[in-house]
Write a protein that holds these residues in place. Structure first.
Motif, PDB file in Angstrom:
ATOM      1  N   ALA B 265      34.994 -26.888  73.879  1.00  0.00           N
ATOM      2  CA  ALA B 265      35.895 -26.066  74.675  1.00  0.00           C
ATOM      3  C   ALA B 265      35.879 -24.636  74.141  1.00  0.00           C
ATOM      4  CB  ALA B 265      37.311 -26.622  74.603  1.00  0.00           C
ATOM      5  N   VAL B 266      36.328 -23.705  74.965  1.00  0.00           N
ATOM      6  CA  VAL B 266      36.504 -22.333  74.478  1.00  0.00           C
ATOM      7  C   VAL B 266      37.985 -21.990  74.537  1.00  0.00           C
ATOM      8  CG1 VAL B 266      34.200 -21.490  75.069  1.00  0.00           C
ATOM      9  CG2 VAL B 266      36.006 -21.397  76.795  1.00  0.00           C
ATOM     10  N   ARG B 267      38.446 -21.202  73.570  1.00  0.00           N
ATOM     11  CA  ARG B 267      39.837 -20.748  73.602  1.00  0.00           C
ATOM     12  C   ARG B 267      39.955 -19.750  74.731  1.00  0.00           C
ATOM     13  NH1 ARG B 267      38.754 -21.051  68.013  1.00  0.00           N
ATOM     14  NH2 ARG B 267      39.984 -22.707  67.042  1.00  0.00           N
ATOM     15  N   SER B 268      40.920 -19.952  75.600  1.00  0.00           N
ATOM     16  CA  SER B 268      41.016 -19.108  76.785  1.00  0.00           C
ATOM     17  C   SER B 268      42.416 -19.186  77.373  1.00  0.00           C
ATOM     18  CB  SER B 268      39.999 -19.589  77.830  1.00  0.00           C
ATOM     19  OG  SER B 268      40.290 -19.042  79.092  1.00  0.00           O
ATOM     20  N   HIS B 269      42.801 -18.113  78.041  1.00  0.00           N
ATOM     21  CA  HIS B 269      44.060 -18.126  78.781  1.00  0.00           C
ATOM     22  C   HIS B 269      43.812 -18.022  80.275  1.00  0.00           C
ATOM     23  CE1 HIS B 269      45.657 -17.404  74.739  1.00  0.00           C
ATOM     24  NE2 HIS B 269      46.738 -18.009  75.207  1.00  0.00           N
ATOM     25  N   ALA B 270      42.565 -18.242  80.691  1.00  0.00           N
ATOM     26  CA  ALA B 270      42.213 -18.124  82.102  1.00  0.00           C
ATOM     27  C   ALA B 270      42.640 -19.387  82.849  1.00  0.00           C
ATOM     28  CB  ALA B 270      40.716 -17.895  82.247  1.00  0.00           C
ATOM     29  N   THR B 271      43.717 -19.271  83.597  1.00  0.00           N
ATOM     30  CA  THR B 271      44.237 -20.448  84.302  1.00  0.00           C
ATOM     31  C   THR B 271      43.891 -20.420  85.782  1.00  0.00           C
ATOM     32  OG1 THR B 271      46.329 -19.324  84.672  1.00  0.00           O
ATOM     33  CG2 THR B 271      46.181 -20.699  82.706  1.00  0.00           C
ATOM     34  N   THR B 272      43.365 -19.297  86.265  1.00  0.00           N
ATOM     35  CA  THR B 272      42.990 -19.207  87.683  1.00  0.00           C
ATOM     36  C   THR B 272      41.530 -18.787  87.797  1.00  0.00           C
ATOM     37  OG1 THR B 272      43.487 -16.853  87.843  1.00  0.00           O
ATOM     38  CG2 THR B 272      45.320 -18.380  88.238  1.00  0.00           C
ATOM     39  N   LEU B 273      40.982 -18.925  88.992  1.00  0.00           N
ATOM     40  CA  LEU B 273      39.595 -18.522  89.228  1.00  0.00           C
ATOM     41  C   LEU B 273      39.383 -17.045  88.898  1.00  0.00           C
ATOM     42  CD1 LEU B 273      38.187 -20.062  92.514  1.00  0.00           C
ATOM     43  CD2 LEU B 273      37.167 -20.094  90.243  1.00  0.00           C
ATOM     44  N   ASP B 274      40.306 -16.209  89.369  1.00  0.00           N
ATOM     45  CA  ASP B 274      40.177 -14.771  89.105  1.00  0.00           C
ATOM     46  C   ASP B 274      40.097 -14.498  87.614  1.00  0.00           C
ATOM     47  OD1 ASP B 274      40.289 -14.381  91.768  1.00  0.00           O
ATOM     48  OD2 ASP B 274      42.324 -13.525  91.820  1.00  0.00           O
ATOM     49  N   GLU B 275      40.937 -15.212  86.856  1.00  0.00           N
ATOM     50  CA  GLU B 275      40.947 -14.988  85.407  1.00  0.00           C
ATOM     51  C   GLU B 275      39.676 -15.512  84.745  1.00  0.00           C
ATOM     52  OE1 GLU B 275      45.846 -15.121  85.066  1.00  0.00           O
ATOM     53  OE2 GLU B 275      44.677 -16.803  84.270  1.00  0.00           O
ATOM     54  N   VAL B 276      39.177 -16.639  85.266  1.00  0.00           N
ATOM     55  CA  VAL B 276      37.918 -17.175  84.719  1.00  0.00           C
ATOM     56  C   VAL B 276      36.784 -16.178  84.948  1.00  0.00           C
ATOM     57  CG1 VAL B 276      36.147 -18.941  85.055  1.00  0.00           C
ATOM     58  CG2 VAL B 276      38.547 -19.615  84.874  1.00  0.00           C
ATOM     59  N   ILE B 277      36.726 -15.630  86.157  1.00  0.00           N
ATOM     60  CA  ILE B 277      35.658 -14.679  86.483  1.00  0.00           C
ATOM     61  C   ILE B 277      35.792 -13.407  85.648  1.00  0.00           C
ATOM     62  CG2 ILE B 277      34.761 -13.170  88.311  1.00  0.00           C
ATOM     63  CD1 ILE B 277      35.313 -15.560  90.247  1.00  0.00           C
ATOM     64  N   ALA B 278      37.014 -12.944  85.501  1.00  0.00           N
ATOM     65  CA  ALA B 278      37.237 -11.751  84.682  1.00  0.00           C
ATOM     66  C   ALA B 278      36.781 -12.002  83.244  1.00  0.00           C
ATOM     67  CB  ALA B 278      38.713 -11.360  84.715  1.00  0.00           C
ATOM     68  N   GLU B 279      37.050 -13.199  82.764  1.00  0.00           N
ATOM     69  CA  GLU B 279      36.656 -13.553  81.402  1.00  0.00           C
ATOM     70  C   GLU B 279      35.129 -13.593  81.265  1.00  0.00           C
ATOM     71  OE1 GLU B 279      39.200 -16.635  79.215  1.00  0.00           O
ATOM     72  OE2 GLU B 279      37.278 -17.638  79.412  1.00  0.00           O
ATOM     73  N   LEU B 280      34.478 -14.136  82.294  1.00  0.00           N
ATOM     74  CA  LEU B 280      33.016 -14.253  82.266  1.00  0.00           C
ATOM     75  C   LEU B 280      32.337 -12.902  82.273  1.00  0.00           C
ATOM     76  CD1 LEU B 280      32.021 -17.060  84.728  1.00  0.00           C
ATOM     77  CD2 LEU B 280      31.416 -16.839  82.319  1.00  0.00           C
ATOM     78  N   GLU B 281      32.925 -11.979  83.020  1.00  0.00           N
ATOM     79  CA  GLU B 281      32.292 -10.679  83.159  1.00  0.00           C
ATOM     80  C   GLU B 281      32.203  -9.937  81.843  1.00  0.00           C
ATOM     81  OE1 GLU B 281      34.433  -9.252  86.525  1.00  0.00           O
ATOM     82  OE2 GLU B 281      32.810  -9.799  87.898  1.00  0.00           O
ATOM     83  N   ILE B 282      33.081 -10.310  80.900  1.00  0.00           N
ATOM     84  CA  ILE B 282      32.985  -9.660  79.597  1.00  0.00           C
ATOM     85  C   ILE B 282      32.510 -10.627  78.514  1.00  0.00           C
ATOM     86  CG2 ILE B 282      34.679  -7.841  80.076  1.00  0.00           C
ATOM     87  CD1 ILE B 282      36.699  -9.667  78.525  1.00  0.00           C
ATOM     88  N   ALA B 283      32.069 -11.827  78.943  1.00  0.00           N
ATOM     89  CA  ALA B 283      31.645 -12.841  77.968  1.00  0.00           C
ATOM     90  C   ALA B 283      30.413 -12.367  77.213  1.00  0.00           C
ATOM     91  CB  ALA B 283      31.335 -14.153  78.674  1.00  0.00           C
ATOM     92  N   THR B 284      30.365 -12.712  75.942  1.00  0.00           N
ATOM     93  CA  THR B 284      29.214 -12.302  75.146  1.00  0.00           C
ATOM     94  C   THR B 284      28.388 -13.497  74.690  1.00  0.00           C
ATOM     95  OG1 THR B 284      30.582 -12.285  73.176  1.00  0.00           O
ATOM     96  CG2 THR B 284      30.296 -10.179  74.295  1.00  0.00           C
ATOM     97  N   VAL B 285      28.804 -14.706  75.077  1.00  0.00           N
ATOM     98  CA  VAL B 285      27.976 -15.867  74.747  1.00  0.00           C
ATOM     99  C   VAL B 285      27.639 -16.623  76.026  1.00  0.00           C
ATOM    100  CG1 VAL B 285      28.803 -16.189  72.394  1.00  0.00           C
ATOM    101  CG2 VAL B 285      30.005 -17.303  74.270  1.00  0.00           C
ATOM    102  N   SER B 286      26.509 -17.343  76.048  1.00  0.00           N
ATOM    103  CA  SER B 286      26.095 -18.046  77.250  1.00  0.00           C
ATOM    104  C   SER B 286      26.862 -19.353  77.388  1.00  0.00           C
ATOM    105  CB  SER B 286      24.592 -18.310  77.212  1.00  0.00           C
ATOM    106  OG  SER B 286      24.318 -19.428  76.404  1.00  0.00           O
ATOM    107  N   GLU B 287      26.820 -19.910  78.602  1.00  0.00           N
ATOM    108  CA  GLU B 287      27.616 -21.115  78.862  1.00  0.00           C
ATOM    109  C   GLU B 287      27.117 -22.326  78.084  1.00  0.00           C
ATOM    110  OE1 GLU B 287      27.052 -22.457  82.954  1.00  0.00           O
ATOM    111  OE2 GLU B 287      25.210 -21.312  82.954  1.00  0.00           O
ATOM    112  N   ARG B 288      25.813 -22.342  77.774  1.00  0.00           N
ATOM    113  CA  ARG B 288      25.285 -23.525  77.109  1.00  0.00           C
ATOM    114  C   ARG B 288      25.592 -23.522  75.614  1.00  0.00           C
ATOM    115  NH1 ARG B 288      22.997 -26.861  80.748  1.00  0.00           N
ATOM    116  NH2 ARG B 288      22.715 -28.351  79.081  1.00  0.00           N
ATOM    117  N   GLN B 289      26.279 -22.477  75.169  1.00  0.00           N
ATOM    118  CA  GLN B 289      26.663 -22.428  73.769  1.00  0.00           C
ATOM    119  C   GLN B 289      27.492 -23.646  73.397  1.00  0.00           C
ATOM    120  OE1 GLN B 289      29.954 -20.734  72.573  1.00  0.00           O
ATOM    121  NE2 GLN B 289      29.351 -20.105  70.529  1.00  0.00           N
ATOM    122  N   GLY B 290      28.262 -24.168  74.344  1.00  0.00           N
ATOM    123  CA  GLY B 290      29.125 -25.304  74.077  1.00  0.00           C
ATOM    124  C   GLY B 290      28.429 -26.652  74.174  1.00  0.00           C
TER     125      GLY B 290
END
Lengths: 500, 310
Positions: B265-290
């Motif tokens: 899991a990743v530590r996150s406060h993104a509870t909505t789609l908009d927040e998830v997307i906002a988080e991704l746009e500044i993400a510095t690691v790829s999704e397969r990191q997990g």
């Protein structure tokens, strides 16, 4: 109507019109731009692509960490990871330090997203370049600023132009190692523009870059090259145009017939040219049966229009016989139909393309038997066409296609979707060639003639004619050129007659 | 018959997503028309959810002309299974689930056999069993070329031998959007309609199309334990804690979903789609990191794919 929409309000078109929006606007108001990069082994192609991915932040930290772990000792002088490792994803590539196969990379800026076809520079480059170029809107050609335009550059440009790419970017790389020499850059640009023009490509942008230092790729290189005031590579890519496929009338290659229930019969496919709206008159090919469009169905809406690229389900106003592989086309702008066509071919497999062999040909959703006869081969070093009866692997040639049943095509020049095909070996079932239709041949073996009103006659000395006929242009327009020599009786006055 | 319009009142997709959607629909229709026994691999995650949505679009107003297969390792997040069954019921899907009986019998778990062996037995071998049992000649998958380096070289029609093996050095050339679907008996094709999508495309499409997802993708307080640098969900009794491990409640979400012991899991406060997307746009690691299975050895994904993994 034997079906109706559930919604009480009239149907509306959805995003069809949006496809025409200017690609220059901010936001993702455009399809992804697809481009290809071509260069020789030492031109720094991997570094260039790596730099694009790195500076647009398409490389994430964990990927960079993997890179650093695996590239021990292979960091470049700026302390950046070895970009080639990022790109060469296969074990064998890493072990041998070479790129084996076409790879696709994705990155985006605030304005647009991009798909790069990254092809190897040295092994089987024709085959891989042709594959990458087939879907590309633009080609980035790399040269070393110290070496200038090489024979290889001409080869790459020739293939890219033949595959239908009409926008070139010349990246004059390692300009830092050439002392940021403006005069040298200008000379290389001139040489290249001459080649591009000879291939019919007018849209050429030359950029002095250092992929290693990241100059004029994403960031400007003003500090080192104040004399260069043109765009960066990314700026050119952001503003590049895309093919719209509007040069022919409506085309729908039928992928499948949908009959989910009583009273509904729809033809599913992707619009491969032009546009369509309810009420339009269409013809079903090859049968020639005519009908009118009753509805354009999609999951979201019953639409009032569809344009090139839209995946739709078309409903006609009367029961007609339509099967997978048929083409539904505009009644007044029909594609060519016939059993004999002229085409250019790129041989992709080790066996090459042999004369008289029968293959499966797949174009759009249509698959049929074809007999192929090579007639000439392109000498990539000189850009001329020589007579040939066989095409080896990576060979490019003109061929005559003879079908057992009616084939349906546009010329590749007018429509990339309906003018392209692949050949499949009936024994190995491998894809052995990619082809582009030039025109139809009449069954007597002579090229069709245009109506008199669209024809112009050109008289050339025999030696010039011979040279002209070996050019790429002449081969590409073989279906439109009629040659007659004195005593041939082909024309009234015995002159050579080239219609454009 | 009545033709239902699902998109009335919905704003049109931007041209970028529309182009990706059109391409995926084209691939779905082509495979369904050319192959005798297609099947869709459904893994319940976000990519599978998009894949299913596109399939429904491709064959509308008809039903899907193929079944879905889910390879159930027995170690998926319980919320995934509940979601899967609800989706199958809502769309009237022909859903087949398969678990490797040999693995069950031998009690193969991610803890007892290590992630590499476990993945091979419960995922790769299970997948091959399911495909062989159904005699499927084409299998849709939701893999994307941007996910991992060896995937970048994958074709849209990925040719597989009768043993389901992938030979990256001997792939069929794929020009234009013309796909060669001719195969000999026993051979098969894995078809990837999402090849040209990136992670952010997936999320933007989910947002634009209002596609429902497993709640695990959104942050909430969950019990987790830190192991090998990953935050593992600690809500299943089968997870045995090591002596120095402490279960904590944290705001976390998942960027990809697989087997819970192997998915961080990743530590996150993104509870909505908009927040998830906002988080991704500044993400510095790829999704397969997990994903533990990508890291268990170098060139890991390519090796699994050669052996028949998706």
């Amino acid at each position: 109507m034997n079906f109706q929409t559930v919604s009480p309000v009239p149907a509306e078109a959805d995003s069809g019109a949006a496809a025409h929006l200017d690609t220059d606007k901010a936001g993702r108001q455009a399809r992804p731009l697809r481009f290809i990069t071509c260069g020789s082994v030492d031109d720094g192609k991997s570094t260039l692509i790596g730099r694009l991915l790195w500076d647009t932040k398409a490389v994430k930290e964990d990927q960079a960490a993997t890179l650093e772990r695996e590239s021990t000792g292979r960091q470049n002088e700026l302390g950046l990871p070895d970009f080639a490792l990022l790109l060469d994803g296969l074990q064998a590539e890493r072990e041998q330090g070479i790129t084996i196969d076409v790879a696709y990379r994705y990155f985006s800026t605030d304005r647009r997203s991009f798909i790069v076809a990254d092809t190897p520079g040295h092994v089987q480059y024709t085959r891989n370049m042709a594959t990458g170029a087939s879907t590309a809107d633009l080609a980035v050609l790399l040269v070393d600023a110290r070496a200038g335009v090489l024979e290889q550059t001409r080869r790459h440009a020739t293939i890219a132009a033949m595959m239908g790419i009409r926008q070139f970017v010349l990246a004059v790389n390692k300009i830092d190692l050439a002392g940021y020499d403006e005069a040298g850059f200008r000379a290389i640009s001139r040489d290249f523009k001459e080649i591009a023009l000879s291939l019919g490509v007018r849209q050429v942008t030359a950029i002095p870059v250092s992929a290693l230092k990241g100059e004029n790729i994403v960031r400007r290189g003003d500090a080192a090259m104040p004399w260069y005031t043109g765009p960066t590579l990314v700026e050119v890519l952001e503003k590049a145009s895309q093919r719209t496929g509007q040069t022919t009338g409506f085309r729908l290659p039928v992928q499948r017939v949908s009959r989910p229930g009583e009273g509904f019969r729809g033809y599913q496919g992707t619009v491969a040219g032009g546009s369509v709206k309810p009420g339009d008159s269409v013809v079903v090919l090859p049968s020639g049966v005519e009908a009118n469009v009753k509805a354009i169905v999609t999951y979201d809406l019953v639409r009032n229009a569809a344009v090139h690229g839209d995946a739709i389900t078309l409903v006609l106003d009367r029961p007609v016989d339509v099967a997978r592989g048929d083409m539904i086309a505009a009644i007044d702008q029909r594609p060519m139909t016939g059993r004999a066509f002229a085409a250019r071919l790129v041989a992709l497999s080790a066996e090459g393309v042999a004369p008289g062999k029968r293959y499966w040909l797949k174009a759009g959703s249509r698959r049929q038997r074809v007999q192929v006869r090579p007639t000439s081969a392109l000498d990539l070093a000189t850009g001329t066409w020589e007579n040939a009866g066989f095409l080896p692997m990576n060979g490019i040639g003109t061929v005559e296609l003879d079908f057992e049943e009616t084939a349906i095509f546009d010329s590749y020049e007018t429509n990339r979707d309906t003018g392209a095909f692949v050949l499949i070996d009936p024994d190995t079932l491998n894809t052995v060639a990619g082809g582009m239709i030039d025109g139809r041949r009449s069954t007597s073996g002579r090229y069709d003639r245009l109506p008199d009103a669209d024809r112009a006659t050109v008289t050339l000395p025999a030696r010039l004619l011979e040279a002209f006929l070996k050019t790429d242009f002449a081969r590409a327009h073989a279906g439109e050129i009629r040659v007659a020599t004195p005593g041939d009786g082909g024309t009234d006055d015995g002159t050579n007659d080239a219609a454009d | 018959m009545n033709v239902i319009e699902h998109g009335r009142g919905k704003p049109p997709l931007d041209p970028h997503l529309k182009a990706l959607e059109n391409e995926a629909i084209h691939i779905f229709r082509e495979v369904a028309a050319e192959f005798e026994r297609p099947v869709m691999l459904y893994s319940i995650g976000k990519d599978s959810s998009v894949l299913l949505h596109l399939a429904l679009k491709a064959f509308h107003p008809g039903k899907l002309p193929f079944p879905l297969v889910h390879i159930d390792t027995g170690w998926k997040f319980p919320e995934m299974i509940a979601f899967r069954d609800a989706v199958a019921a809502r769309h009237g899907l022909d859903l087949i689930t398969h678990t490797n009986p040999d693995g069950l019998r031998e009690n193969v778990t991610p803890f007892s056999h290590g992630s590499a062996r476990y993945t091979d037995i419960m995922k790769t071998q299970a997948l091959k069993q399911a495909l062989d049992m159904g005699r499927y000649d084409a299998a849709f998958g939701g893999a994307r070329r941007d996910e991992e380096a060896s995937r970048a070289k994958e074709r849209i029609y990925s040719f597989r031998t009768p043993d389901h093996a992938w030979d990256p050095r001997n792939q069929r050339p794929e020009l234009w959007s013309i796909y060669n679907g001719m195969i000999h008996p026993g051979e098969s094709v894995r078809a990837f309609p999402l090849s040209n999508w990136t992670e952010i495309d997936i999320w933007r499409y989910i947002q634009a199309e209002k596609i429902e997802l497993v709640p695990l993708y959104f942050a909430q307080r969950r019990k987790v334990v830190e192991r090998d640098g990953m935050l593992i969900l600690a809500e299943d009794k089968r997870l045995e804690l090591l002596p120095d491990e402490i279960v904590r409640e944290e705001m976390v979400r998942f960027r990809t979903l697989g087997c819970f012991p192997l998915t961080g899991a990743v530590r996150s406060h993104a509870t909505t789609l908009d927040e998830v997307i906002a988080e991704l746009e500044i993400a510095t690691v790829s999704e397969r990191q997990g994903r533990a299975i990508d890291r268990d050895q170098s060139g890991s994904m390519e090796k699994k794919k050669r052996e028949g993994y998706f």
